[in-house]
Design a protein around this motif. Structure first.
Motif, mmCIF file in Angstrom:
data_model
loop_
_atom_site.group_PDB
_atom_site.id
_atom_site.type_symbol
_atom_site.label_atom_id
_atom_site.label_comp_id
_atom_site.label_asym_id
_atom_site.label_seq_id
_atom_site.Cartn_x
_atom_site.Cartn_y
_atom_site.Cartn_z
ATOM 1 N N ALA A 20 19.501 49.534 -84.475
ATOM 2 C CA ALA A 20 19.865 48.887 -85.392
ATOM 3 C C ALA A 20 21.457 47.831 -85.069
ATOM 4 O O ALA A 20 22.341 48.530 -84.255
ATOM 5 C CB ALA A 20 20.758 49.750 -86.205
ATOM 6 N N GLN A 21 21.601 46.613 -85.451
ATOM 7 C CA GLN A 21 22.606 45.683 -84.577
ATOM 8 C C GLN A 21 23.036 45.654 -86.737
ATOM 9 O O GLN A 21 22.568 45.294 -87.474
ATOM 10 C CB GLN A 21 21.777 44.150 -84.293
ATOM 11 N N SER A 22 24.614 45.341 -86.399
ATOM 12 C CA SER A 22 25.376 45.585 -87.042
ATOM 13 C C SER A 22 25.694 43.257 -87.164
ATOM 14 O O SER A 22 26.825 43.084 -88.195
ATOM 15 C CB SER A 22 27.035 45.366 -87.409
ATOM 16 N N ASP A 23 25.734 42.690 -86.516
ATOM 17 C CA ASP A 23 26.315 41.711 -86.043
ATOM 18 C C ASP A 23 25.214 40.443 -85.396
ATOM 19 O O ASP A 23 24.582 40.345 -84.859
ATOM 20 C CB ASP A 23 27.887 41.361 -85.432
ATOM 21 N N THR A 24 24.651 39.534 -86.533
ATOM 22 C CA THR A 24 23.172 38.243 -86.311
ATOM 23 C C THR A 24 23.795 38.046 -85.097
ATOM 24 O O THR A 24 23.111 37.468 -84.066
ATOM 25 C CB THR A 24 23.093 37.271 -87.372
ATOM 26 N N GLY A 25 25.160 37.292 -84.940
ATOM 27 C CA GLY A 25 25.711 36.373 -83.780
ATOM 28 C C GLY A 25 25.534 37.027 -82.461
ATOM 29 O O GLY A 25 25.125 36.592 -81.071
ATOM 30 N N ALA A 26 25.420 38.194 -82.216
ATOM 31 C CA ALA A 26 26.091 39.860 -81.301
ATOM 32 C C ALA A 26 24.545 39.744 -80.507
ATOM 33 O O ALA A 26 24.754 39.314 -79.343
ATOM 34 C CB ALA A 26 26.818 40.300 -81.368
ATOM 35 N N LYS A 27 23.845 39.647 -81.837
ATOM 36 C CA LYS A 27 22.331 40.316 -81.197
ATOM 37 C C LYS A 27 21.637 38.576 -80.909
ATOM 38 O O LYS A 27 21.186 39.033 -79.746
ATOM 39 C CB LYS A 27 21.854 40.463 -82.832
ATOM 40 N N ASP A 31 19.865 39.163 -76.747
ATOM 41 C CA ASP A 31 18.284 39.068 -76.620
ATOM 42 C C ASP A 31 18.664 37.772 -75.299
ATOM 43 O O ASP A 31 17.565 37.877 -74.885
ATOM 44 C CB ASP A 31 18.147 38.005 -77.910
ATOM 45 N N GLU A 32 19.119 36.872 -75.834
ATOM 46 C CA GLU A 32 19.392 35.956 -74.907
ATOM 47 C C GLU A 32 19.623 36.176 -72.875
ATOM 48 O O GLU A 32 18.936 35.952 -72.170
ATOM 49 C CB GLU A 32 20.218 34.563 -75.021
ATOM 50 N N VAL A 33 20.615 37.194 -73.706
ATOM 51 C CA VAL A 33 21.019 38.030 -71.589
ATOM 52 C C VAL A 33 19.473 38.874 -71.904
ATOM 53 O O VAL A 33 19.025 39.041 -70.388
ATOM 54 C CB VAL A 33 21.647 38.621 -71.746
ATOM 55 N N ALA A 34 18.689 39.380 -72.225
ATOM 56 C CA ALA A 34 17.827 40.592 -71.772
ATOM 57 C C ALA A 34 16.982 40.151 -71.779
ATOM 58 O O ALA A 34 16.291 40.349 -70.788
ATOM 59 C CB ALA A 34 17.751 41.343 -73.184
ATOM 60 N N LYS A 35 16.625 38.352 -72.397
ATOM 61 C CA LYS A 35 15.026 37.272 -71.817
ATOM 62 C C LYS A 35 15.618 36.861 -70.699
ATOM 63 O O LYS A 35 15.120 37.018 -69.961
ATOM 64 C CB LYS A 35 14.830 36.383 -72.898
ATOM 65 N N LYS A 36 16.628 36.490 -70.292
ATOM 66 C CA LYS A 36 16.659 36.363 -68.710
ATOM 67 C C LYS A 36 16.834 37.432 -68.036
ATOM 68 O O LYS A 36 16.435 36.777 -66.522
ATOM 69 C CB LYS A 36 17.823 35.449 -68.518
#
Length: 214
Positions: A20-27, A31-36
């Motif tokens: 449950a994320q509350s901030d699309t910018g933070a998500k 997501d970019e960090v996790a992908k890397k």
């Protein structure tokens, strides 16, 4: 605070299955960090950590993490402690106590450990982007996360991310008033790490008591 207590906290957070994320910018940033990080097969990180308790007493240390994600193998070196996992078992070497504890490796995604240390936040948290912060000449993105499970012994995690979408540091705030900050000083990825880094050699630890908890 003993080093092994700190590592237990770092490696022992239970991951949740709800997202449950509350901030699309933070998500987007996470997501970019996790992908890397998900794209790396091996990693070596030189890190430091600082613990400050509710009475403003502090403890600090430096360490190195070696990781072979493909085989779920790792080694963590600290001044007073060393952890070695061959993917099946974990040897925890307590240098001051002259004791070696052997446990089964937990390679599931239900518990946060070295193999998902940089991507644990993908589920089980609500989060929000904060204002950028400067560290020297670097501008860091800041995201604060709160666990969906309010029974956890921590109430907030603050992650700061550099322009390369690598984690600069993670600060964990627990309900007792202590703060644990882990800073990644250097990160080397996808380079060859000798297999011997993930093999326990008992000849290197003469006169150590071995406690097999498997």
């Amino acid at each position: 605070m003993k080093t092994h207590c700190i590592l237990t906290l770092l490696l022992g957070f239970a991951a949740l299955v709800t997202n449950a994320q509350s901030d699309t910018g933070a998500k987007k940033i996470l997501d970019e960090v996790a992908k890397k990080y998900d794209s790396y097969k091996t990693a070596q990180a030189d890190f430091g950590f600082l613990v400050t308790d509710a009475e403003n007493k502090s403890y600090s240390d430096q360490g190195t993490l070696f990781l072979n994600k493909v085989k779920n193998q790792y080694q963590i070196r600290l001044k007073d402690q060393q952890l070695i996992s061959d993917g099946q078992s974990v040897w925890t070497i307590l240098k001051e106590e002259k004791e070696i504890q052997i446990t089964d490796a937990d390679n599931s995604t239900d518990v946060i450990g070295p193999n998902n240390l940089f991507t644990f936040y993908k589920t089980g948290f609500k989060y929000i982007g904060m204002s950028d912060e400067k560290v020297g000449a670097n501008t860091l993105s800041v995201i604060e996360m709160a666990p969906l499970d309010t029974k956890k012994n921590y109430f907030k995690i603050k992650v700061r991310i550099n322009k390369n979408k690598h984690i600069h540091d993670v600060s964990i705030y627990d309900k007792s008033g202590s703060k644990y900050t882990y800073t990644i000083h250097k990160l080397y990825v996808n380079h060859r790490i000798p297999s011997s880094q993930f093999v326990f050699n008992n000849k290197e630890y003469p006169n150590f008591e071995v406690v097999d908890l498997r």
